[in-house]
Design a protein around this motif. Structure first.
Motif: not given
Lengths: 348, 242
Positions: B109-113, B132-137, B142-148, B154-158
């Motif tokens: 979520v921080e990355n998306v912010m 909201a957009i994380i839900e859309k993708v 998974r918003d509080d997890g790390r991208p790795n 899933q990373q490309q969705r983020v």
């Protein structure tokens, strides 16, 4: 963005630990060595702390309290006649041999090697018997060894053969006369040198014998150089470790900073992010280092080891230097990021 | 204003771009002309070294061409200073990168912010919009997890969520599927197409991946630093050299 900057910093725990180690070690070295230095230097003007007279009078050539140049006994009368003097007492200081009657020498802590001294014990000063009538705790002197306090006449008796025995005169000003004012009058009327007993070495008054003594040791001995080298070492180690670690932190995050630049963050925002990261690490590192220095200092004081005086000024100076290290680290990072082309994000 | 002016999202005309010293000059773009329309997904294709990435960088305002004009949603980019270009990117562009470029020490979520915070939005507002957009993708939970901790897809969705969270009119995608397998790549492109389909938005995708050509409304083929042709149907392209 600053919250994210901090999360970026705290997210890489290994790097953060390395960065904090460098900063904390640097702060520890600077604060601890400075405190020991000022502790040792505080020993140089010990007589000023142990003997609480408001004004000290000496030969005009005297530069520091451990270098007494004998005065004439008649000088005492001249000082007593100065307007504003409530009373003036003679003081003799000298090094003497002291041993117990069983032949044991007194140790540097003022105790014989066999048993502790107590009131009523006798010992010999320059082969003349002396009896202990009271024991007081005083500050240790730079030269080591115990102090023996006695009356002026008795002191003269223990130093047979000395032609002049008056080292200093201790003077109390009359009510309404400041020590500094009285010093001026004594110097004008007698030609002798008069000092205040102010032991705050940070103040700028010209008449403090303690401060003169401090600066005499500062300029005439290798002590400041020795400790100053250790403090500088702490600074350089801090800059080297923290700068290098922070630089490698920036290098690892370079492509992300490039992406942030491409997304529209100006260099001002990125510079502030890096400053937030560097100063936060600096703040924590300083806290850890200063805390460790305090803990070591307390342990040293409890064990009677080398003196430890952590003035607030030492903490402020250490804090400023650690922030300086953080600033340098951040600047190195900012220069690196500023040279990154935002277009580089499209190169895979 | 004419109808054409309304429909054109990106227009680059006579763009020249050289790299290197005058003695050792590499021509990246030579009199390149390019046009993308509002509401369309256009792909830039061509062999390696043909100038796709350079043209993308010029359109994105991260490179300033030596000659020619670039206009994005009515704003001329040529002649803008670095600060103005930075402001322009902040407001108008979303990026999806080949290697995702998600910050590994931040949560999803921080990355998306990030784009919202760059715009100076309050943290809480940015977080709410990011969630909201994380839900859309399709990454709710998974918003509080790390991208790795996520798969490549899933990373490309983020990354897509990050590119669209501030609702930019122009979405720039650089090889968005090159690190993904066929099915994941197709899903990602469906997502890009679905989320970005808007009459006020334009999507420019640089790709080598002919498997995703079918998602394009138009395909611009580049060769030797210029657009050689533009086609509506991917079947019309010879993909053997891409």
């Amino acid at each position: 963005m600053y919250r994210l900057a901090l999360n970026m910093l705290f997210g890489d725990r290994a790097k953060l630990a390395m960065l904090l180690c460098g900063l904390a070690f640097s702060a520890l070295l600077m604060a601890q060595q400075s405190s020991v230095f000022f502790g040792i230097m505080s020993w140089t003007y010990t007589p000023m702390v142990n003997i609480r007279a408001q004004v000290w009078v000496s030969d005009p050539m005297v530069e520091q309290v451990n270098d007494a140049k004998p005065l004439r006994d008649t000088d005492l009368g001249r000082v007593r006649s100065v307007d504003g003097v409530a009373w003036a007492a003679p003081l003799h200081t000298s090094f003497v041999q002291a041993r117990m009657q069983d032949g044991n020498l007194l140790g540097p802590d003022g105790k014989p090697r066999s048993t502790p001294l107590k009131v009523g014990d006798t010992f010999e000063i320059n082969d003349i018997q002396a009896r202990i009538v009271g024991i007081c705790k005083v500050k240790r002197a730079f030269t080591g060894g115990p102090f023996v306090y006695t009356t002026y006449d008795r002191a003269k008796g223990y130093t047979l053969g000395a032609r002049r025995t008056l080292s200093f005169m201790l003077v109390e000003p009359q009510k309404g006369v400041t020590p500094s004012e009285l010093c001026g009058r004594i110097e004008r009327d007698t030609g002798l040198k008069a000092w205040t007993s102010d032991t705050v070495i940070w103040s700028w008054g010209e008449r403090s014998l303690a401060r003169n003594t401090f600066w005499w040791f500062w300029t005439n001995t290798g002590i400041p150089f020795s400790f100053g080298t250790a403090v500088l070492l702490g600074l350089f180690v801090g800059i080297a470790i923290s700068g290098q670690t922070f630089y490698s932190f920036v290098l690892e995050n370079l492509k992300y900073f490039a992406a942030i630049k491409a997304m529209g963050a100006g260099m001002g925002v990125i510079a502030r992010m890096l400053f937030v990261q560097a100063f936060t690490a600096g703040l924590i590192g300083f806290g850890l280092g200063a805390g460790m220095a305090q803990a070591i200092g307390r342990a040293m004081i409890e064990k009677g080891m080398p003196p430890f005086v952590m003035y607030p000024q030492i903490l402020w100076a250490t804090f400023a230097l650690v922030l300086g290290i953080s600033f340098v680290s951040a600047i190195i990072g900012i220069i690196k990021v500023s040279r990154v082309d935002a277009a580089s994000v499209f190169r895979g | 204003m004419s109808h054409v002016a309304h429909t054109v999202a990106v227009r680059a005309s006579g763009v020249d771009m050289f790299f290197g010293t005058p003695d050792n000059q590499v021509v990246a773009l030579k009199q390149a002309d390019f046009e993308a329309r509002r509401g369309e997904l256009i792909m830039l294709v061509g062999p390696s070294g043909c100038g796709k990435t350079t043209l993308l960088s010029v359109i994105a305002g991260t490179l300033t061409p030596q000659a020619g004009t670039v206009e994005v949603f009515g704003q001329r980019l040529d002649g803008l200073g670095q600060e103005e270009l930075t402001t322009f990117r902040r407001k108008n562009l979303g990026f999806v990168f080949q290697s995702f470029n998600l910050i590994p020490t931040l949560s999803v979520v921080e990355n998306v912010m990030v784009p919202l915070l760059i715009q100076g939005r309050p943290y809480d507002e940015a977080r709410a919009r990011a969630l909201a957009i994380i839900e859309k993708v399709g990454l709710k939970g998974r918003d509080d997890g790390r991208p790795n901790a996520l798969s490549g897809g899933q990373q490309q969705r983020v990354a897509i969520a990050r590119a669209l969270v501030h609702e930019p009119p122009l979405l720039i995608c650089d090889e968005p599927t090159s690190a993904l397998d066929k099915d994941t790549g197709a899903h990602i492109m469906e997502l890009v197409r679905d989320l970005s389909r808007s009459p006020e938005r334009c999507v420019v995708v640089v790709t080598h991946d002919h498997r995703i050509f079918r998602f394009a409304d138009r395909i611009a083929e580049m060769e030797d630093g210029r657009i050689s042709r533009v086609v509506d149907d991917p079947k019309l392209l010879d993909t053997t050299h891409l």
